[in-house]
Design an enzyme around this catalytic site. Structure first.
Site, mmCIF file in Angstrom:
data_model
loop_
_atom_site.group_PDB
_atom_site.id
_atom_site.type_symbol
_atom_site.label_atom_id
_atom_site.label_comp_id
_atom_site.label_asym_id
_atom_site.label_seq_id
_atom_site.Cartn_x
_atom_site.Cartn_y
_atom_site.Cartn_z
ATOM 1 N N LEU A 6 33.757 43.869 46.188
ATOM 2 C CA LEU A 6 34.340 43.858 44.836
ATOM 3 C C LEU A 6 34.738 45.271 44.404
ATOM 4 O O LEU A 6 33.862 46.116 44.174
ATOM 5 C CB LEU A 6 33.334 43.284 43.832
ATOM 6 C CG LEU A 6 32.951 41.809 44.047
ATOM 7 C CD1 LEU A 6 31.684 41.456 43.274
ATOM 8 C CD2 LEU A 6 34.092 40.882 43.633
ATOM 9 N N TYR A 164 46.925 43.195 51.820
ATOM 10 C CA TYR A 164 46.901 44.638 52.104
ATOM 11 C C TYR A 164 47.452 44.909 53.510
ATOM 12 O O TYR A 164 47.945 44.005 54.178
ATOM 13 C CB TYR A 164 45.496 45.200 51.842
ATOM 14 C CG TYR A 164 45.143 45.026 50.370
ATOM 15 C CD1 TYR A 164 45.881 45.698 49.394
ATOM 16 C CD2 TYR A 164 44.160 44.138 49.947
ATOM 17 C CE1 TYR A 164 45.628 45.514 48.042
ATOM 18 C CE2 TYR A 164 43.898 43.949 48.589
ATOM 19 C CZ TYR A 164 44.643 44.637 47.642
ATOM 20 O OH TYR A 164 44.406 44.439 46.302
ATOM 21 N N GLY A 284 35.494 31.030 44.749
ATOM 22 C CA GLY A 284 35.247 29.913 43.843
ATOM 23 C C GLY A 284 33.957 29.167 44.105
ATOM 24 O O GLY A 284 33.806 28.028 43.656
ATOM 25 N N GLY A 305 31.204 36.317 44.560
ATOM 26 C CA GLY A 305 31.783 37.497 43.937
ATOM 27 C C GLY A 305 31.465 37.589 42.468
ATOM 28 O O GLY A 305 30.448 38.154 42.054
HETATM 29 C C1 LIG Z 1 36.699 42.478 40.356
HETATM 30 C C2 LIG Z 1 37.086 41.994 41.727
HETATM 31 C C3 LIG Z 1 37.290 42.913 42.732
HETATM 32 C C4 LIG Z 1 37.599 42.491 44.038
HETATM 33 N N1 LIG Z 1 37.700 43.418 45.036
HETATM 34 C C5 LIG Z 1 37.820 43.026 46.324
HETATM 35 C C6 LIG Z 1 37.741 43.975 47.380
HETATM 36 O O1 LIG Z 1 37.515 45.172 47.174
HETATM 37 N N2 LIG Z 1 37.877 43.493 48.648
HETATM 38 C C7 LIG Z 1 38.098 42.180 48.929
HETATM 39 O O2 LIG Z 1 38.220 41.796 50.091
HETATM 40 N N3 LIG Z 1 38.151 41.262 47.933
HETATM 41 C C8 LIG Z 1 37.993 41.656 46.655
HETATM 42 N N4 LIG Z 1 37.962 40.714 45.651
HETATM 43 C C9 LIG Z 1 37.897 39.289 46.006
HETATM 44 C C10 LIG Z 1 36.415 38.853 46.101
HETATM 45 O O3 LIG Z 1 35.776 39.452 47.202
HETATM 46 C C11 LIG Z 1 36.274 37.319 46.224
HETATM 47 O O4 LIG Z 1 36.961 36.878 47.361
HETATM 48 C C12 LIG Z 1 36.822 36.618 44.993
HETATM 49 O O5 LIG Z 1 36.279 37.187 43.809
HETATM 50 C C13 LIG Z 1 36.532 35.135 45.017
HETATM 51 O O6 LIG Z 1 35.143 34.910 45.051
HETATM 52 P P1 LIG Z 1 34.350 34.432 43.705
HETATM 53 O O7 LIG Z 1 35.027 33.165 43.252
HETATM 54 O O8 LIG Z 1 32.934 34.204 44.162
HETATM 55 O O9 LIG Z 1 34.473 35.528 42.712
HETATM 56 C C14 LIG Z 1 37.742 41.112 44.323
HETATM 57 C C15 LIG Z 1 37.571 40.186 43.278
HETATM 58 C C16 LIG Z 1 37.229 40.608 42.007
HETATM 59 C C17 LIG Z 1 36.997 39.592 40.920
#
Ligand SMILES: Cc1cc2nc3c(=O)[nH]c(=O)nc-3n(C[C@H](O)[C@H](O)[C@H](O)COP(=O)(O)O)c2cc1C
Length: 367
Positions: A6, A164, A284, A305
């Site tokens: 994150l 990316y 999610g 996340g």
């Molecule tokens: C604030 C934020 C920052 C994120 N930064 C990254 C990151 O640095 N690298 C990455 O692969 N994904 C990043 N993501 C995606 C998360 O790793 C994750 O895949 C996404 O939040 C979905 O999971 P969740 O529903 O549990 O939040 C980011 C998401 C959020 C919300």
């Protein structure tokens, strides 16, 4: 349960901030795996304000106490290796030059770029990388992996997802190259595989995972017709390198941070089946969805996340069936080293009787 990578935009320039020691330690569980925020492999790899790197002495010196804090709490800590490619702006680039990509094709204007003052602008047209530069970047990934291990990390995750640099090579819409890095499926996968091989050769396959987003449209111009075929080829080639794990992003999370109902034919199952090792999935997940995915054998580890970001003690809350803190999007990327970073309350800091509302998954949330 794995803590998702994150980006939090709290670094001091490119050096991780001291508060990261508290932030990561708060989210550590004994024997649990945490992934760092995406961390840049060289000065050209940056594309957001205040994101950390793994290529200077000062960055390594700042990472060491953060890694120590996680290790002291019993956690396993992997650094996520990042190059944003065309998802950048000259303000983030050395000498204010344009960002680089596989081809001189800009990210669609519908997906804007965040400037250091958090205002938004269109992404510029990137400069096409030469073959020599591509080789240099492959080496920078390997060097950053070496540096990560030097700083004490238990391993690295190659960020090959979310639009990316590595994914820009995989996709037809962002890669129009006519050399061996563009065109056919093996050619578009070449850069990713060279990075994985170089990183593996440097630190050993047992310390390397990789993140892929087979259905991603974030920072991209839709999906490729041969996208699933390409990912299948890539997964099978990566399997030959015997990496520690494959980490995929669920199609419901394909547009970034928004959960959307995916078309029924979009599923991670073919990749799970083609992968002989540990399979992680993110995107999610709630407790019920995670439990179901584990029970069905759809995943080995569930990556959380946003819920974990806002609930430092998320595993404990799941065990106790406790309500969750709501996450605050406004502080996801703000520079404050406390607010929205280390000040989300633990369960025992919440006054009993606080009113709660119910998430669609049935999870209770503190309003
Ligand atoms: C604030 C934020 C920052 C994120 N930064 C990254 C990151 O640095 N690298 C990455 O692969 N994904 C990043 N993501 C995606 C998360 O790793 C994750 O895949 C996404 O939040 C979905 O999971 P969740 O529903 O549990 O939040 C980011 C998401 C959020 C919300």
């Amino acid at each position: 349960m794995v803590y998702a990578p994150l980006t939090r935009c709290r670094a001091l320039g490119t050096v991780p901030c001291k508060a990261a020691q508290t932030y990561y330690r708060q989210r550590t569980v004994k024997s649990g795996l945490l992934l760092t925020e995406a961390t840049c492999i060289n000065p050209q790899a940056h594309g957001y304000p205040n994101t950390p790197g793994l290529y200077t002495e000062a960055q390594l010196a700042a990472w060491k106490p953060i890694v120590n804090a996680v290790h002291k709490a019993g956690g396993i800590f992997f650094a996520q290796l990042w190059h944003v490619g065309r998802a950048s702006h000259s303000v983030y680039q050395p000498d204010n030059t344009p960002p680089v990509g596989p081809s001189a094709i800009a990210i669609p204007a519908s997906q804007p770029c965040m400037l250091p003052d958090t205002s938004m602008t269109a992404y510029p047209v990137p400069r096409e990388l030469t073959k020599e530069e591509i080789q240099g970047i492959v080496k920078d990934y390997a060097d950053a992996a070496h540096n990560a291990v030097e700083a004490g990390f238990d391993g690295v995750e190659i960020h090959s997802a979310n639009g990316y640099l590595i994914e820009q090579f995989l996709r037809q819409t962002s890669n129009h190259r006519s050399d061996e890095y563009g065109g056919s499926i093996p050619n578009r996968c070449r850069f990713c595989l060279e990075v994985a091989e170089a990183v593996t050769a440097k630190v050993g396959a047992a310390k390397v995972g990789i993140r892929l987003s087979p259905y991603n449209t974030f920072l991209q111009d839709g999906l490729d017709e041969d996208g699933v075929e390409l990912m299948m080829y890539l997964v099978k080639e990566l399997a030959k390198l015997k990496l520690l794990y494959l980490h995929c992003i669920e199609p419901r999370s394909s547009t970034g941070h928004v959960d959307v109902e995916p078309p029924p034919d979009q599923t991670l199952l073919p990749f799970r089946k083609a992968w002989p090792g540990a399979f992680l999935a993110a995107g999610g997940f709630t407790k019920p969805l995670g439990d179901e995915a584990i029970k069905d054998g759809a995943v080995d580890l569930v990556v959380f996340g946003r819920w974990w970001l806002a609930n430092p003690d998320l595993p404990e809350r799941f065990v106790e069936g406790a309500a969750l803190n709501k996450y605050d999007r406004k502080t996801f990327y703000s520079p404050d080293p406390v607010k929205g970073y280390t000040d989300y309350p633990f369960l025992d800091q919440i006054k009993p009787g606080t009113p709660t509302r119910t998430h669609y998954s049935g999870t209770k949330i503190y309003a």
